[in-house]
Design a protein around this motif. Structure first.
Motif, PDB file in Angstrom:
ATOM      1  N   UNK A 125     -14.047   2.747   0.891  1.00 27.73           N
ATOM      2  CA  UNK A 125     -14.758   2.056   1.961  1.00 27.73           C
ATOM      3  C   UNK A 125     -15.208   3.051   3.043  1.00 27.73           C
ATOM      4  N   UNK A 126     -14.323   3.971   3.381  1.00 25.42           N
ATOM      5  CA  UNK A 126     -14.658   4.932   4.443  1.00 25.42           C
ATOM      6  C   UNK A 126     -15.812   5.837   4.005  1.00 25.42           C
ATOM      7  N   UNK A 179     -20.246   6.160   5.388  1.00 25.39           N
ATOM      8  CA  UNK A 179     -20.827   7.398   5.895  1.00 25.39           C
ATOM      9  C   UNK A 179     -22.304   7.212   6.254  1.00 25.39           C
ATOM     10  N   UNK A 180     -23.009   6.520   5.360  1.00 22.58           N
ATOM     11  CA  UNK A 180     -24.429   6.267   5.594  1.00 22.58           C
ATOM     12  C   UNK A 180     -24.650   5.536   6.927  1.00 22.58           C
ATOM     13  N   UNK A 227     -26.544   6.726  10.373  1.00 25.76           N
ATOM     14  CA  UNK A 227     -27.589   5.964  11.077  1.00 25.76           C
ATOM     15  C   UNK A 227     -27.251   5.842  12.571  1.00 25.76           C
ATOM     16  N   UNK A 228     -25.971   5.634  12.861  1.00 24.36           N
ATOM     17  CA  UNK A 228     -25.545   5.563  14.267  1.00 24.36           C
ATOM     18  C   UNK A 228     -25.894   6.857  15.006  1.00 24.36           C
ATOM     19  N   UNK A 229     -25.671   7.982  14.329  1.00 22.19           N
ATOM     20  CA  UNK A 229     -25.996   9.262  14.961  1.00 22.19           C
ATOM     21  C   UNK A 229     -27.485   9.302  15.285  1.00 22.19           C
ATOM     22  N   UNK A 247     -23.764  14.713   1.274  1.00 22.33           N
ATOM     23  CA  UNK A 247     -24.017  15.617   2.396  1.00 22.33           C
ATOM     24  C   UNK A 247     -25.385  16.274   2.239  1.00 22.33           C
ATOM     25  N   UNK A 248     -25.660  16.697   1.019  1.00 25.93           N
ATOM     26  CA  UNK A 248     -26.930  17.355   0.742  1.00 25.93           C
ATOM     27  C   UNK A 248     -28.100  16.417   1.031  1.00 25.93           C
ATOM     28  N   UNK A 249     -27.924  15.202   0.536  1.00 23.27           N
ATOM     29  CA  UNK A 249     -28.937  14.171   0.725  1.00 23.27           C
ATOM     30  C   UNK A 249     -29.203  13.912   2.203  1.00 23.27           C
ATOM     31  N   UNK A 250     -28.150  13.932   2.994  1.00 21.26           N
ATOM     32  CA  UNK A 250     -28.292  13.633   4.417  1.00 21.26           C
ATOM     33  C   UNK A 250     -28.616  14.878   5.240  1.00 21.26           C
ATOM     34  N   UNK A 251     -28.571  16.035   4.568  1.00 19.84           N
ATOM     35  CA  UNK A 251     -28.850  17.280   5.277  1.00 19.84           C
ATOM     36  C   UNK A 251     -27.698  17.767   6.141  1.00 19.84           C
ATOM     37  N   UNK A 252     -26.477  17.425   5.746  1.00 24.12           N
ATOM     38  CA  UNK A 252     -25.291  17.848   6.493  1.00 24.12           C
ATOM     39  C   UNK A 252     -24.554  18.962   5.757  1.00 24.12           C
TER      40      UNK A 252
END
Ligand SMILES: Nc1nc2c(ncn2[C@@H]2O[C@H](COP(=O)(O)OP(=O)(O)OP(=O)(O)O)[C@@H](O)[C@H]2O)c(=O)[nH]1
Ligand SMILES: [Mg+2]
Lengths: 292, 225
Positions: free
Chosen positions: B113-114, B118-119, B123-125, B159-164
């Motif tokens: 769940x955690x 992440x996604x 979005x919150x960020x 992470x890669x997908x989100x650029x992190x």
């Protein structure tokens, strides 16, 4: 009334409070039906008590709370009452202490610690932390959120808080300075940063803001270690609606003390908690409490 | 490039105040976010105090610690905000996103769940922070291999997908804790020097003697790196 207002540039605090009481005061809901030990007949509502030893429960349970929002056994009410009663009694022993030589005086911080230590040791002895817990704030949180500790009624089985009471002690000795601001030597630097984040709000207002940001199920409780003319007793003003005063007047000791003007009903700590858990969600509630 | 202009403003304010440690060249405001119980407080506790406790005391609202690190002879003061993961504190925690230069977004490798959340946190960020805020994704509790439900590769891919940037960490066994913070500081510094190179106006953000009041927040709308 209009004339009075125009004569005084300062906000007429008693008037504000009187108006406020009129709009938000809710009489504590009296239990309509009391069934002792009723939660033993509904074990599935909250599951087992985990590994804490079962404590005998002599407490009457308010039936009406069962179908309110919170599925949690409320045998913590008498335990809370016991723990907080001891804490208040012990603190009171020191509240009126006078050094015959007039040199030594316990600090406000020490009095707060006596209260909290007594409460915590008693409540953990009673194994009540499964359903009702107490989180002491860090130095930084005390500045940021204005609370000294936070009590919480926990929801089963998640143990997430469903009702919270953020507590701030007001010491009589700090009366002239208004509300006590912390002056920590150790953490000066951190404090500086914490204050920057909540600039130009006093500690009381920061707590009220914090409670308002969480919602109506987060109460602010100002715990008065002594009142003017009654320095040896401990009182409280609890509300989930202090934010109604924000903007209209400064929230400070004077405002809090003014709640006691006139003869209001003083709740016991158990009565306070009972009123909170039996209240309809979303309703405002403001109470005065006597702890000693 | 508002971010770095604001940072300079913050720096000036602090230096003007008494009582604070004035011996730093930069101050970075960092936030740790993620679901309740993933280990945010433990992670910060490990980093700042090199300690760990197995008792779980869910954070009320928000808290912070301060730690000074050194990089290329510069003192960087990290103001690290530990947010409460519980939903009821969302209003207060998101209020602190503003002005944060970096985030550690944490999930628990033993709690699916955690990871799914992440996604949402990402979005919150995007919603509440500066465009240029840097993020490191941390899969915590990697000491609990037997209970793992999120593969390391899944974390890396996301992470890669989100650029992190990405690390698997353990606050308990002190794995990759320091590295996570160092990585975040590095990417913030890189980002900062990029903007210093390309935008002369940002030089007001460099530590100088005249950082009193008016390092103005820069107005360029778009990223010019
Ligand atoms: N095995 C293991 N346990 C951990 C690790 N990090 C944290 N824990 C445990 O996980 C529980 C939750 O940790 P916290 O740091 O309080 O979680 P949090 O993310 O701050 O939770 P909130 O404050 O509610 O948002 C605690 O019991 C910790 O001891 C880790 O790396 N390994
Ligand atoms: Mg925490």
């Amino acid at each position: 009334m209009g004339k009075v207002e125009s004569k005084h540039p300062d906000p007429d605090i008693p008037k504000i409070i009187a108006a406020w009481w009129k709009t938000i005061e809710k009489k504590p809901q009296r239990p309509t039906l009391i069934i002792p030990n009723v939660h033993f007949t509904f074990p599935t509502l909250w599951g087992s008590r985990g590994d804490s030893p079962p404590t005998p429960d002599y407490s009457p349970t308010v039936f009406s709370t069962l179908w309110r929002t919170h599925e949690t056994p409320n045998n913590f009410v008498p335990h809370f009452s016991d723990s907080v009663g001891r804490a208040a009694a012990r603190t009171q022993e020191y509240l009126l202490f006078v050094d015959p030589e007039g040199k030594f005086k316990p600090s406000p911080a020490a009095l707060g610690e006596v209260f909290l230590m007594t409460y915590v040791s008693r409540s953990s002895h009673l194994h009540m932390t499964d359903s009702f817990n107490c989180t002491a704030m860090t130095k930084q949180q005390r500045v940021l959120l204005g609370a000294d500790w936070v009590w919480a009624v926990l929801e089963r089985p998640t143990k997430n808080p469903c009702i919270q009471i953020a507590v701030q002690i007001l010491h009589l000795s700090e009366n002239d300075r208004g509300l006590a601001e912390e002056h920590p030597e150790v953490c000066a630097e951190s404090m500086e940063m914490a204050k920057m984040e909540s600039a130009n709000r006093n500690k009381a207002e920061r707590m009220v803001d914090f409670c308002a940001s969480v919602g109506r199920d987060c109460y602010a409780l100002f715990l008065l270690f002594g009142r003017k003319g009654d320095p040896g007793n401990i009182y409280g003003v609890l509300s989930n609606n202090f934010s109604a005063a924000t903007g209209r007047t400064k929230i400070n000791r004077a405002l809090i003390e003014n709640f006691f003007k006139g003869s209001r009903y003083l709740h016991t700590p158990a009565g306070m908690l009972q009123a909170i858990i039996t209240k309809r969600p979303g309703d405002p509630l403001t109470l005065l409490i006597k702890f000693t | 490039m508002d971010l770095y202009g604001k940072m300079a403003a913050t720096q000036g304010t602090i230096q003007g105040k008494e009582g604070g440690d004035q011996n730093f060249d930069y101050m970075f405001k960092l936030l740790i976010i993620g679901n309740s119980s993933v280990g945010k407080t433990s992670f910060l506790f490990r980093y700042a105090d090199d300690a760990f406790t197995s008792a779980f005391v869910s954070t009320v609202g928000i808290d912070f610690k301060v730690k000074t690190v050194y990089k290329n002879d510069k003192r960087i003061k990290l103001q690290i905000w530990d947010t409460a993961g519980q939903e009821r504190y969302r209003t207060i925690t998101t209020a602190y996103y503003r002005g944060a230069m970096g985030f550690i977004l944490m999930y628990d490798i033993t709690n699916e769940e955690s990871f799914h959340c992440v996604q949402d946190w990402s979005t919150q960020i995007k919603t509440y922070s500066w465009d240029n805020a840097q993020v490191v994704l941390a899969g915590n509790k990697c000491d609990m291999e037997e209970e793992r439900v999120v593969a390391a590769d899944s974390g890396r891919q996301l992470a890669e997908q989100l650029g992190f940037e990405f690390f698997e960490t353990s606050a308990k066994d002190n794995i990759n804790v320091k590295q996570t913070f160092e990585c975040l500081v590095d990417i913030i510094c890189d980002r900062m020097s990029e903007s210093l190179d390309t935008d002369p106006a940002v030089t007001t953000a460099t530590p100088s003697t005249k950082l009193t009041d008016s390092a103005p927040p820069l107005q360029q709308p778009a990223c010019n790196c």
